[in-house]
Design a protein around this motif. Structure first.
Motif, PDB file in Angstrom:
ATOM      1  N   LEU A   1      10.864  18.740   7.748  1.00 63.94           N
ATOM      2  CA  LEU A   1       9.293  19.224   7.635  1.00 63.94           C
ATOM      3  C   LEU A   1       8.515  17.920   7.028  1.00 63.94           C
ATOM      4  N   THR A   2       8.984  17.160   6.056  1.00 68.91           N
ATOM      5  CA  THR A   2       8.193  15.965   5.520  1.00 68.91           C
ATOM      6  C   THR A   2       8.263  15.059   6.559  1.00 68.91           C
ATOM      7  N   ASP A   3       9.151  14.699   7.438  1.00 62.08           N
ATOM      8  CA  ASP A   3       9.074  13.883   8.567  1.00 62.08           C
ATOM      9  C   ASP A   3       7.773  14.251   9.587  1.00 62.08           C
ATOM     10  N   TRP A   4       7.663  15.382   9.818  1.00 62.83           N
ATOM     11  CA  TRP A   4       6.605  15.843  10.634  1.00 62.83           C
ATOM     12  C   TRP A   4       5.257  15.396   9.993  1.00 62.83           C
ATOM     13  N   LEU A   5       5.085  15.920   8.585  1.00 66.60           N
ATOM     14  CA  LEU A   5       4.011  16.040   7.783  1.00 66.60           C
ATOM     15  C   LEU A   5       3.676  14.696   7.561  1.00 66.60           C
ATOM     16  N   ASP A   6       4.488  13.516   7.329  1.00 66.82           N
ATOM     17  CA  ASP A   6       3.891  12.338   7.047  1.00 66.82           C
ATOM     18  C   ASP A   6       3.209  11.556   8.154  1.00 66.82           C
TER      19      ASP A   6
ATOM     20  N   ALA B   1      -0.825  10.588   8.188  1.00 65.68           N
ATOM     21  CA  ALA B   1      -0.942   9.282   8.900  1.00 65.68           C
ATOM     22  C   ALA B   1      -1.968   9.300   9.855  1.00 65.68           C
ATOM     23  N   ARG B   2      -1.484   9.935  10.896  1.00 67.48           N
ATOM     24  CA  ARG B   2      -2.708   9.849  12.004  1.00 67.48           C
ATOM     25  C   ARG B   2      -3.836  10.693  11.671  1.00 67.48           C
ATOM     26  N   ARG B   3      -3.966  11.752  10.918  1.00 68.03           N
ATOM     27  CA  ARG B   3      -4.992  12.542  10.557  1.00 68.03           C
ATOM     28  C   ARG B   3      -6.221  11.716   9.553  1.00 68.03           C
ATOM     29  N   TRP B   4      -5.411  11.039   8.726  1.00 67.37           N
ATOM     30  CA  TRP B   4      -6.395  10.320   7.693  1.00 67.37           C
ATOM     31  C   TRP B   4      -6.316   8.918   7.808  1.00 67.37           C
TER      32      TRP B   4
ATOM     33  N   LYS C   1       0.842  -1.194  -0.007  1.00 68.74           N
ATOM     34  CA  LYS C   1       0.014   0.194  -0.057  1.00 68.74           C
ATOM     35  C   LYS C   1       0.873   1.275  -0.119  1.00 68.74           C
ATOM     36  N   MET C   2       0.799   2.039  -0.875  1.00 70.94           N
ATOM     37  CA  MET C   2       1.448   3.066  -1.212  1.00 70.94           C
ATOM     38  C   MET C   2       0.505   4.541  -0.838  1.00 70.94           C
ATOM     39  N   THR C   3       1.037   5.084   0.314  1.00 72.58           N
ATOM     40  CA  THR C   3      -0.098   6.027   0.910  1.00 72.58           C
ATOM     41  C   THR C   3       0.807   7.532   0.633  1.00 72.58           C
ATOM     42  N   VAL C   4       0.050   8.476   1.095  1.00 72.57           N
ATOM     43  CA  VAL C   4       0.898   9.856   0.935  1.00 72.57           C
ATOM     44  C   VAL C   4       1.848   9.853   2.086  1.00 72.57           C
ATOM     45  N   PRO C   5       1.702   9.465   3.247  1.00 75.79           N
ATOM     46  CA  PRO C   5       2.834   9.504   4.056  1.00 75.79           C
ATOM     47  C   PRO C   5       4.148   8.928   3.633  1.00 75.79           C
ATOM     48  N   THR C   6       3.686   7.642   2.893  1.00 73.64           N
ATOM     49  CA  THR C   6       5.068   6.649   2.350  1.00 73.64           C
ATOM     50  C   THR C   6       5.407   7.397   1.197  1.00 73.64           C
ATOM     51  N   TRP C   7       4.974   7.901   0.412  1.00 76.35           N
ATOM     52  CA  TRP C   7       5.548   9.012  -0.813  1.00 76.35           C
ATOM     53  C   TRP C   7       6.362  10.215  -0.173  1.00 76.35           C
ATOM     54  N   LEU C   8       5.970  10.785   0.858  1.00 73.56           N
ATOM     55  CA  LEU C   8       6.922  11.533   1.588  1.00 73.56           C
ATOM     56  C   LEU C   8       8.034  11.233   2.085  1.00 73.56           C
ATOM     57  N   THR C   9       8.053   9.940   2.795  1.00 73.28           N
ATOM     58  CA  THR C   9       9.214   9.240   3.117  1.00 73.28           C
ATOM     59  C   THR C   9      10.165   9.046   2.244  1.00 73.28           C
ATOM     60  N   ILE C  10       9.526   8.406   1.076  1.00 73.65           N
ATOM     61  CA  ILE C  10      10.482   8.142  -0.176  1.00 73.65           C
ATOM     62  C   ILE C  10      11.088   9.425  -0.675  1.00 73.65           C
ATOM     63  N   ALA C  11      10.419  10.359  -0.440  1.00 70.06           N
ATOM     64  CA  ALA C  11      11.137  11.893  -1.159  1.00 70.06           C
ATOM     65  C   ALA C  11      12.142  12.411  -0.224  1.00 70.06           C
TER      66      ALA C  11
END
Length: 193
Positions: free
Chosen positions: A44-49, A53-56, A2-12
């Motif tokens: 910032l992406t570390d905080w954002l992912d 993940a928690r919010r949605w 499963k590729m989620t937005v947080p996972t894409w941020l981590t890859i970035a």
């Protein structure tokens, strides 16, 4: 997988590691600003992912594995760059403490997971405070130049020392949380011999 937005941020964030190295070594006057910006953006992406993940409720096993790996790789790379450009014994010591603790805590978490007790070494509030101080310190050390007369690099050095001390404290807290399981395994090993 499963590729989620947080996972894409981590890859970035992982992709930004070679960008940080490249920018750091460019022969221009603005590279300190660019390197600090890349690191701050990655932080910032570390905080954002985590927030997304928690919010949605966008959790994935792959993301849970990759997130701490990305963090440790980014911080270790930045610390290596800083120590290479400012090779003092204190800078090397603080960097070694931070990187060494990250390796030790990762190994401890992996071992506790094998015992089915990973939650005992979950991230604590002292670990989160350490991370914030560390990220600000590294950003300031990459930036280097004074801002409005403030000695940014010196402030970064003191903050890195504080981050290293918080690192030791949080590492001790993780070890203390895992100690009953460690003792139990040690006694089980002795009893089985």
């Amino acid at each position: 997988m499963k590729m989620t937005v947080p996972t894409w941020l981590t890859i970035a964030r992982i992709v930004m590691i070679p960008v940080l190295v490249l920018v750091f070594y460019l022969p221009y006057k603005w590279t300190n600003f660019a390197a600090a910006f890349v690191f701050a953006f990655a932080s910032l992406t570390d905080w954002l992912d985590g927030y997304i993940a928690r919010r949605w409720n966008q959790y994935s096993a792959f993301g849970a594995f990759l997130d701490p790996v990305a963090d440790k790789l980014m911080v270790a790379t930045a610390l290596f760059l800083i120590v290479q450009s400012h090779p003092t014994r204190w800078m090397a010591l603080w960097a070694a403490v931070i990187v060494g603790r990250e390796i030790a805590v990762s190994a401890l978490r992996e071992w506790m997971a094998e015992l089915g007790q990973r939650k005992k070494v979950a991230v604590a509030s002292i670990g989160k405070i350490k991370t914030i101080v560390q990220m600000v310190a590294v950003t300031l050390l990459l930036y280097q130049a004074p801002i409005l007369g403030l000695p940014v690099f010196t402030i970064g050095e003191w903050m890195l020392a504080a981050a290293a001390l918080l690192t030791l404290w949080s590492g001790f807290e993780y070890l203390r949380a895992a100690w009953p399981a460690l003792r139990e395994q040690a006694h089980a090993g002795v009893d089985s011999q």
